[in-house]
Motif scaffolding. Structure first.
Motif, PDB file in Angstrom:
ATOM      1  N   GLY A   1     -84.585 -42.734  25.808  1.00  0.00           N
ATOM      2  CA  GLY A   1     -85.907 -42.757  25.199  1.00  0.00           C
ATOM      3  C   GLY A   1     -86.034 -43.722  24.037  1.00  0.00           C
ATOM      4  N   TRP A   2     -84.981 -43.860  23.196  1.00  0.00           N
ATOM      5  CA  TRP A   2     -85.088 -44.712  22.013  1.00  0.00           C
ATOM      6  C   TRP A   2     -85.342 -46.170  22.372  1.00  0.00           C
ATOM      7  CZ3 TRP A   2     -81.333 -48.351  22.375  1.00  0.00           C
ATOM      8  CH2 TRP A   2     -80.145 -48.022  23.048  1.00  0.00           C
ATOM      9  N   ALA A   3     -84.937 -46.578  23.567  1.00  0.00           N
ATOM     10  CA  ALA A   3     -85.144 -47.970  23.970  1.00  0.00           C
ATOM     11  C   ALA A   3     -86.605 -48.259  24.293  1.00  0.00           C
ATOM     12  CB  ALA A   3     -84.263 -48.307  25.169  1.00  0.00           C
ATOM     13  N   TRP A   4     -87.401 -47.203  24.475  1.00  0.00           N
ATOM     14  CA  TRP A   4     -88.812 -47.373  24.847  1.00  0.00           C
ATOM     15  C   TRP A   4     -89.750 -46.849  23.774  1.00  0.00           C
ATOM     16  CZ3 TRP A   4     -89.922 -50.302  28.980  1.00  0.00           C
ATOM     17  CH2 TRP A   4     -88.828 -50.636  29.791  1.00  0.00           C
ATOM     18  N   GLY A   5     -89.208 -46.601  22.591  1.00  0.00           N
ATOM     19  CA  GLY A   5     -90.031 -46.188  21.468  1.00  0.00           C
ATOM     20  C   GLY A   5     -90.246 -47.339  20.492  1.00  0.00           C
ATOM     21  N   SER A   6     -90.258 -47.015  19.223  1.00  0.00           N
ATOM     22  CA  SER A   6     -90.562 -48.014  18.192  1.00  0.00           C
ATOM     23  C   SER A   6     -89.380 -48.914  17.864  1.00  0.00           C
ATOM     24  CB  SER A   6     -91.012 -47.308  16.915  1.00  0.00           C
ATOM     25  OG  SER A   6     -89.951 -46.514  16.378  1.00  0.00           O
ATOM     26  N   LEU A   7     -88.157 -48.507  18.205  1.00  0.00           N
ATOM     27  CA  LEU A   7     -86.964 -49.215  17.744  1.00  0.00           C
ATOM     28  C   LEU A   7     -86.950 -50.713  18.052  1.00  0.00           C
ATOM     29  CD1 LEU A   7     -84.166 -49.163  16.404  1.00  0.00           C
ATOM     30  CD2 LEU A   7     -83.213 -48.630  18.668  1.00  0.00           C
ATOM     31  N   PRO A   8     -87.192 -51.150  19.294  1.00  0.00           N
ATOM     32  CA  PRO A   8     -87.111 -52.599  19.539  1.00  0.00           C
ATOM     33  C   PRO A   8     -88.108 -53.402  18.715  1.00  0.00           C
ATOM     34  CG  PRO A   8     -87.945 -51.440  21.473  1.00  0.00           C
ATOM     35  CD  PRO A   8     -87.425 -50.400  20.548  1.00  0.00           C
ATOM     36  N   TRP A   9     -89.322 -52.890  18.548  1.00  0.00           N
ATOM     37  CA  TRP A   9     -90.321 -53.593  17.735  1.00  0.00           C
ATOM     38  C   TRP A   9     -89.942 -53.551  16.259  1.00  0.00           C
ATOM     39  CZ3 TRP A   9     -93.587 -56.758  19.894  1.00  0.00           C
ATOM     40  CH2 TRP A   9     -94.032 -56.534  21.205  1.00  0.00           C
TER      41      TRP A   9
ATOM     42  N   PRO B   1     -87.114 -47.936  33.792  1.00  0.00           N
ATOM     43  CA  PRO B   1     -86.379 -47.462  34.973  1.00  0.00           C
ATOM     44  C   PRO B   1     -86.618 -45.984  35.234  1.00  0.00           C
ATOM     45  CG  PRO B   1     -84.962 -48.757  33.518  1.00  0.00           C
ATOM     46  CD  PRO B   1     -86.221 -48.483  32.760  1.00  0.00           C
ATOM     47  N   GLN B   2     -86.398 -45.573  36.476  1.00  0.00           N
ATOM     48  CA  GLN B   2     -86.617 -44.186  36.870  1.00  0.00           C
ATOM     49  C   GLN B   2     -85.321 -43.387  36.924  1.00  0.00           C
ATOM     50  OE1 GLN B   2     -88.793 -44.242  40.563  1.00  0.00           O
ATOM     51  NE2 GLN B   2     -90.684 -44.900  39.600  1.00  0.00           N
TER      52      GLN B   2
ATOM     53  N   ASP C   1     -89.364 -38.166  25.487  1.00  0.00           N
ATOM     54  CA  ASP C   1     -88.234 -38.982  25.049  1.00  0.00           C
ATOM     55  C   ASP C   1     -87.495 -39.520  26.274  1.00  0.00           C
ATOM     56  OD1 ASP C   1     -86.409 -40.223  23.400  1.00  0.00           O
ATOM     57  OD2 ASP C   1     -85.232 -38.427  23.034  1.00  0.00           O
ATOM     58  N   THR C   2     -86.505 -38.792  26.775  1.00  0.00           N
ATOM     59  CA  THR C   2     -85.758 -39.240  27.949  1.00  0.00           C
ATOM     60  C   THR C   2     -86.442 -38.752  29.219  1.00  0.00           C
ATOM     61  OG1 THR C   2     -83.682 -39.257  26.735  1.00  0.00           O
ATOM     62  CG2 THR C   2     -83.536 -39.180  29.130  1.00  0.00           C
ATOM     63  N   VAL C   3     -86.786 -39.686  30.096  1.00  0.00           N
ATOM     64  CA  VAL C   3     -87.504 -39.393  31.337  1.00  0.00           C
ATOM     65  C   VAL C   3     -86.793 -40.087  32.495  1.00  0.00           C
ATOM     66  CG1 VAL C   3     -89.694 -39.578  32.571  1.00  0.00           C
ATOM     67  CG2 VAL C   3     -89.699 -39.249  30.086  1.00  0.00           C
ATOM     68  N   PHE C   4     -86.617 -39.378  33.593  1.00  0.00           N
ATOM     69  CA  PHE C   4     -86.097 -40.021  34.798  1.00  0.00           C
ATOM     70  C   PHE C   4     -86.591 -39.245  36.014  1.00  0.00           C
ATOM     71  CE2 PHE C   4     -82.844 -37.170  33.075  1.00  0.00           C
ATOM     72  CZ  PHE C   4     -82.515 -36.366  34.150  1.00  0.00           C
ATOM     73  N   TRP C   5     -86.207 -39.689  37.208  1.00  0.00           N
ATOM     74  CA  TRP C   5     -86.623 -39.031  38.440  1.00  0.00           C
ATOM     75  C   TRP C   5     -85.469 -38.203  38.982  1.00  0.00           C
ATOM     76  CZ3 TRP C   5     -91.162 -39.860  41.750  1.00  0.00           C
ATOM     77  CH2 TRP C   5     -92.229 -40.421  41.019  1.00  0.00           C
ATOM     78  N   SER C   6     -85.754 -36.969  39.329  1.00  0.00           N
ATOM     79  CA  SER C   6     -84.751 -36.037  39.819  1.00  0.00           C
ATOM     80  C   SER C   6     -84.955 -35.767  41.309  1.00  0.00           C
ATOM     81  CB  SER C   6     -84.824 -34.733  39.016  1.00  0.00           C
ATOM     82  OG  SER C   6     -83.735 -33.893  39.313  1.00  0.00           O
ATOM     83  N   GLU C   7     -83.962 -35.105  41.933  1.00  0.00           N
ATOM     84  CA  GLU C   7     -83.993 -34.942  43.397  1.00  0.00           C
ATOM     85  C   GLU C   7     -83.533 -33.549  43.813  1.00  0.00           C
ATOM     86  OE1 GLU C   7     -81.449 -38.100  44.652  1.00  0.00           O
ATOM     87  OE2 GLU C   7     -83.003 -39.638  44.459  1.00  0.00           O
ATOM     88  N   LYS C   8     -83.972 -32.527  43.122  1.00  0.00           N
ATOM     89  CA  LYS C   8     -83.513 -31.171  43.409  1.00  0.00           C
ATOM     90  C   LYS C   8     -84.490 -30.386  44.285  1.00  0.00           C
ATOM     91  CE  LYS C   8     -80.645 -30.816  39.249  1.00  0.00           C
ATOM     92  NZ  LYS C   8     -80.383 -30.052  38.006  1.00  0.00           N
ATOM     93  N   ILE C   9     -85.308 -31.083  45.044  1.00  0.00           N
ATOM     94  CA  ILE C   9     -86.203 -30.468  46.022  1.00  0.00           C
ATOM     95  C   ILE C   9     -85.739 -30.927  47.401  1.00  0.00           C
ATOM     96  CG2 ILE C   9     -88.572 -30.340  46.859  1.00  0.00           C
ATOM     97  CD1 ILE C   9     -89.537 -30.814  44.016  1.00  0.00           C
ATOM     98  N   HIS C  10     -85.574 -29.977  48.331  1.00  0.00           N
ATOM     99  CA  HIS C  10     -84.952 -30.335  49.610  1.00  0.00           C
ATOM    100  C   HIS C  10     -85.371 -29.364  50.706  1.00  0.00           C
ATOM    101  CE1 HIS C  10     -82.058 -26.961  49.117  1.00  0.00           C
ATOM    102  NE2 HIS C  10     -82.191 -27.237  47.826  1.00  0.00           N
ATOM    103  N   SER C  11     -85.064 -29.722  51.926  1.00  0.00           N
ATOM    104  CA  SER C  11     -85.315 -28.846  53.065  1.00  0.00           C
ATOM    105  C   SER C  11     -84.355 -27.645  53.017  1.00  0.00           C
ATOM    106  CB  SER C  11     -85.141 -29.614  54.372  1.00  0.00           C
ATOM    107  OG  SER C  11     -83.845 -30.201  54.436  1.00  0.00           O
ATOM    108  N   ARG C  12     -84.646 -26.628  53.794  1.00  0.00           N
ATOM    109  CA  ARG C  12     -83.836 -25.405  53.726  1.00  0.00           C
ATOM    110  C   ARG C  12     -82.458 -25.583  54.349  1.00  0.00           C
ATOM    111  NH1 ARG C  12     -80.672 -22.352  53.114  1.00  0.00           N
ATOM    112  NH2 ARG C  12     -80.677 -20.057  53.107  1.00  0.00           N
TER     113      ARG C  12
END
Length: 356
Positions: A306-314, A299-300, A122-133
């Motif tokens: 998620g609803w904007a990229w499912g069946s709703l617009p069609w 978008p990332q 459903d809802t997908v994005f890019w996260s940034e919780k990996i980092h150097s020590r």
């Protein structure tokens, strides 16, 4: 390269085995238990994690994250922050190491925040919780983020597309602590646009329409509130609150502003299309849905819903086309909607009624 996973937890014994299996590609797992009473700490230790127990009083997420990070050995090269209701898909470590370069200090990765009942994302994005020590701290009482410490080189950020983290939350868990912590966040940093936006959104969730509108208007007025996607979301949430107050004409004006702010996003086009659908303005529905569907790259960012990229617009497009006498085009749009949601009985009936 030494990779360490760290986390905070409280009363999550039911997730322990699944989470530890998922994190098993790391060289070590370090957890701060903040007061479990269900045996979470003992279960994690039995599965190989290093666990410390400490209550954080008064509670705030950044303080807990920083204490958990302190558990990670100083010689770790990469720190991976996750929660116990999250699961990495296999192969994440190799993908991370392949993306990590000599100057990398942070990595972004694909994160599925929610799934539909049928198991699709459903809802997908890019996260940034990996980092150097070295050189990082968590900030903000809730919706905490990583901040680079003064005196450390900024370094580079690497995209790690082969790293996929899935969120499978406990639906019974309360988010009641979020609102007071967000209010505290804004009190501590009144000029922080991000937390002001989150606070306005939280008021929307609570049905506090006037507080929502006031706070999100303030977000839009902040000098640092320059990210079009988040500004657009504030405008859409203002419109939702106005609808609840019975001010639909004013809500529509805010949705048009949202379209103008971020025409590259599907969400404002579709929220406006839905309002026109409710008022029977079918040509407008068809136009707005086609505008949304012309945006083909998802978008990332977390703003993407998620609803904007499912069946709703069609689905909406099909109805708009049918109502304006374009039956053949309506059938094709309905077929596209059904392909995205094959178990939807109403859409299937629409296809059949249109001759498909």
């Amino acid at each position: 390269m030494k990779v360490a996973v760290y986390a905070i937890c409280k009363n999550e014994a039911r997730f322990a085995a699944r989470w530890m299996a998922s994190m098993g590609e790391a060289d070590g797992v370090y957890v701060l238990d903040t007061g479990s009473t269900d045996g979470t700490a003992e279960r994690l230790r039995a599965l190989g994690a290093v666990v410390a127990v400490e209550e954080i009083i008064p509670w705030r997420f950044d303080a807990a994250r920083n204490r958990s990070l302190a558990l990670v050995p100083e010689d770790a090269d990469i720190c991976v922050c996750t929660d116990l209701d999250e699961v990495f898909r296999p192969g994440w470590r190799a993908a991370l190491e392949g993306a990590w370069g000599p100057d990398t200090v942070q990595a972004s990765y694909r994160y599925t925040w929610s799934f539909r009942p049928d198991g699709r994302e459903d809802t997908v994005f890019w996260s940034e919780k990996i980092h150097s020590r070295q050189g990082w701290r968590w900030v903000h009482p809730v919706h905490e983020v990583l901040e680079r410490l003064p005196g450390f080189p900024p370094g580079g950020k690497a995209a790690a597309p082969g790293v996929q983290l899935d969120h499978h939350p406990d639906p019974s868990k309360s988010r009641g602590q979020y609102l007071p912590l967000l209010e505290l966040s804004v009190e501590e940093a009144p000029g922080d646009d991000r937390n002001t936006h989150y606070l306005g959104r939280e008021y929307l969730y609570y049905g506090r329409w006037d507080d929502c509108i006031r706070t999100l208007k303030r977000h839009l007025s902040l000098p640092s509130a320059v990210w079009a996607d988040e500004r657009c979301a504030s405008m859409r949430y203002i419109a939702r609150a106005l609808v609840q107050k019975g001010e639909k004409a004013e809500a529509r004006r805010w949705l048009w502003r949202a379209v103008g702010e971020a025409p590259h996003l599907r969400e404002p086009w579709l929220e406006l299309a839905w309002q026109l659908y409710e008022s029977g303005e079918w040509d407008g529905v068809a136009y707005l849905c086609r505008a949304a569907l012309s945006i083909e790259t998802r978008p990332q960012t977390y703003i993407c819903e998620g609803w904007a990229w499912g069946s709703l617009p069609w689905d909406l497009l099909s109805i708009g086309l049918y109502r304006t006498g374009r039956r053949a085009e309506a059938l094709e749009a309905a077929r596209q909607a059904l392909a995205l949601e094959p178990d939807n009985a109403r859409i299937r009936r629409n296809v059949e009624l249109l001759g498909g």
